[in-house]
Design a protein around this motif. Structure first.
Motif, PDB file in Angstrom:
ATOM      1  N   ASN A  44      11.130   0.204  -2.891  1.00  6.84           N
ATOM      2  CA  ASN A  44      10.663  -0.531  -1.744  1.00  6.84           C
ATOM      3  C   ASN A  44      10.495  -0.019  -0.554  1.00  6.84           C
ATOM      4  O   ASN A  44       9.509  -0.587   0.173  1.00  6.84           O
ATOM      5  CB  ASN A  44      11.909  -1.551  -1.702  1.00  6.84           C
ATOM      6  N   GLU A  45      10.793   0.944  -0.278  1.00  8.63           N
ATOM      7  CA  GLU A  45      10.688   1.670   0.833  1.00  8.63           C
ATOM      8  C   GLU A  45       9.373   2.662   0.661  1.00  8.63           C
ATOM      9  O   GLU A  45       9.019   3.152   1.673  1.00  8.63           O
ATOM     10  CB  GLU A  45      12.210   2.627   0.987  1.00  8.63           C
ATOM     11  N   LYS A  46       8.689   2.696  -0.543  1.00  9.93           N
ATOM     12  CA  LYS A  46       7.506   3.326  -0.574  1.00  9.93           C
ATOM     13  C   LYS A  46       7.660   4.952  -0.224  1.00  9.93           C
ATOM     14  O   LYS A  46       6.844   5.343   0.443  1.00  9.93           O
ATOM     15  CB  LYS A  46       6.533   2.543   0.055  1.00  9.93           C
ATOM     16  N   VAL A  47       8.660   5.502  -0.723  1.00  4.39           N
ATOM     17  CA  VAL A  47       8.707   6.773  -0.555  1.00  4.39           C
ATOM     18  C   VAL A  47       7.758   7.629  -1.355  1.00  4.39           C
ATOM     19  O   VAL A  47       6.986   7.147  -2.197  1.00  4.39           O
ATOM     20  CB  VAL A  47      10.204   7.318  -1.072  1.00  4.39           C
ATOM     21  N   ASP A  48       7.471   8.726  -0.971  1.00  6.72           N
ATOM     22  CA  ASP A  48       6.472   9.308  -1.789  1.00  6.72           C
ATOM     23  C   ASP A  48       6.505  10.045  -2.922  1.00  6.72           C
ATOM     24  O   ASP A  48       5.851  10.569  -3.778  1.00  6.72           O
ATOM     25  CB  ASP A  48       5.925  10.785  -0.435  1.00  6.72           C
ATOM     26  N   ALA A  49       7.907  10.368  -3.266  1.00  8.46           N
ATOM     27  CA  ALA A  49       8.461  10.898  -4.285  1.00  8.46           C
ATOM     28  C   ALA A  49       9.909  10.791  -4.482  1.00  8.46           C
ATOM     29  O   ALA A  49      10.729  10.792  -3.538  1.00  8.46           O
ATOM     30  CB  ALA A  49       8.238  12.329  -4.538  1.00  8.46           C
ATOM     31  N   ILE A  50      10.349  10.848  -5.977  1.00  7.15           N
ATOM     32  CA  ILE A  50      11.658  10.606  -6.258  1.00  7.15           C
ATOM     33  C   ILE A  50      12.430  11.807  -7.058  1.00  7.15           C
ATOM     34  O   ILE A  50      11.406  11.926  -7.975  1.00  7.15           O
ATOM     35  CB  ILE A  50      12.098   9.403  -6.860  1.00  7.15           C
TER      36      ILE A  50
END
Length: 357
Positions: A117-123
């Motif tokens: 939901n936070e639209k991080v760039d990678a996990i």
């Protein structure tokens, strides 16, 4: 779980454009310098690039990486978290969002959903349960967020762009090979094994590798018990093992954290007719190996750098960089780290990076 058509298309496009990305990005992000435009031929790419210039450590576009792992209730897991955070801190262009460690799969799923939901760039994700986290990892991949799976594998290849693993089977092979080198000329040698949690695939892989290596020199496990990767569990099952086996020549203990309990039981029983090989590579065990004043003679490394490697790969992927040390330039789908044996002869090479139990 099968991948959706959307994800299949995305993976196909990623693979199809890899060569183009390599050509476009090598000049600014690989481990080699771009061709010199002042050379004869008007900057022709036929000129050899100068090695050592630039590199992936050079600052790039700011990226946000989400990191989630289990609770650090074990020395190795604590080291995993610490190394990941330290690696992210090396880069001015990385913002690391760290979720609280948990052994609750449902809570970890919600943490990953928050990252989506936070639209991080990678996990970067070390799942408390690989199968349970597979669906939410696929959801992240379908949202265009590359997932780097650490240590405990998902049940679908579509759930991760990269998987970083230790070598559990290789740990068993390394431990068994070392014992073969020490006892291979003694066909009647008594070899004991103190495993971790038997229901876990990683424990099963370690045991299989150990048995396969011992078979190569005609040895086999005579006595085996399984603990639970805790100090208390290690002490309890070792006490049982020592009572059941009046003579032992070698013991392999799968885990150095539970090894604290194992050694306590050995001290209580006043047994020292055998030598012992540990597993994981804790600093405490390496200090015992270095001292030479213990039954502990060796340990097999299970790297606590896996999540740190995941952070580095996440940054490379999120910034669209390439791996200049590989001919293909693309980030591999799977990275499996080596499981070397640490003895008194080479302990100084490893103790500086060891974790504390």
């Amino acid at each position: 779980m099968p991948a959706s058509p959307t994800l299949r298309r995305r993976l196909t496009l990623t693979l199809g454009t890899a060569a183009a990305l390599t050509l476009a990005l090598t000049g600014c992000t690989s481990n080699e310098a771009p061709p010199d435009p002042t050379t004869a031929g008007g900057g022709s790419t036929s000129s050899a690039p100068a090695p050592g210039a630039g590199g992936n450590d050079e600052p790039g576009e700011k990226v946000v990486i989400g990191f989630s792992g289990p609770a650090a209730d074990h020395g190795w897991l604590g080291a995993i978290n610490k190394a990941a955070i330290a690696e992210a801190g090396r880069y001015s262009d990385v913002e690391l969002k760290v979720s609280e460690g948990t052994n609750d799969a449902n809570l970890q799923i919600s943490q990953v959903e928050t990252f989506i939901n936070e639209k991080v760039d990678a996990i970067v994700l070390l799942p408390t349960d690989g199968a349970a986290l597979t669906d939410v990892a696929i959801k992240a991949m379908e949202a265009g967020i590359p997932v780097i799976n650490v240590d405990r594998e998902f049940s679908s290849t579509f759930a991760a762009r990269v998987t970083v693993l230790g070598d559990n089977y290789g740990m068993g092979v390394s431990a068994g090979t070392y014992i073969c080198e020490r006892l291979g000329d003694q066909p009647d040698a008594v070899v004991a094994e103190i495993a971790g949690i038997d229901s876990l695939p990683l424990t099963q892989d370690r045991t299989k590798g150990f048995n396969d290596a011992l078979a190569g020199c005609g040895l086999k496990v005579s006595n085996r018990v399984a603990a639970d990767f805790t100090i208390q569990g290690g002490e309890s099952v070792t006490a049982q093992l020592l009572q059941a086996a009046p003579k032992i020549d070698a013991i392999w203990n799968h885990d150095d954290d539970q090894g604290i309990g194992v050694l306590a039981a050995i001290d209580t029983a006043k047994r020292d007719e055998f030598f012992m090989v540990g597993g994981a590579g804790s600093k405490d065990v390496m200090e015992l190996i270095k001292s030479g004043d213990s039954v502990m003679e060796a340990t097999v490394i299970y790297p606590s750098t896996q999540a740190a490697d995941g952070i580095r790969l996440a940054r490379i992927l999120a910034q669209g960089r390439v791996m200049g040390d590989l001919v293909s330039g693309t980030v591999p789908r799977k990275v499996q780290l080596y499981a070397p044996v640490v003895t008194k002869d080479n302990v100084d090479d490893f103790i500086g990076a060891a974790f504390t139990s």
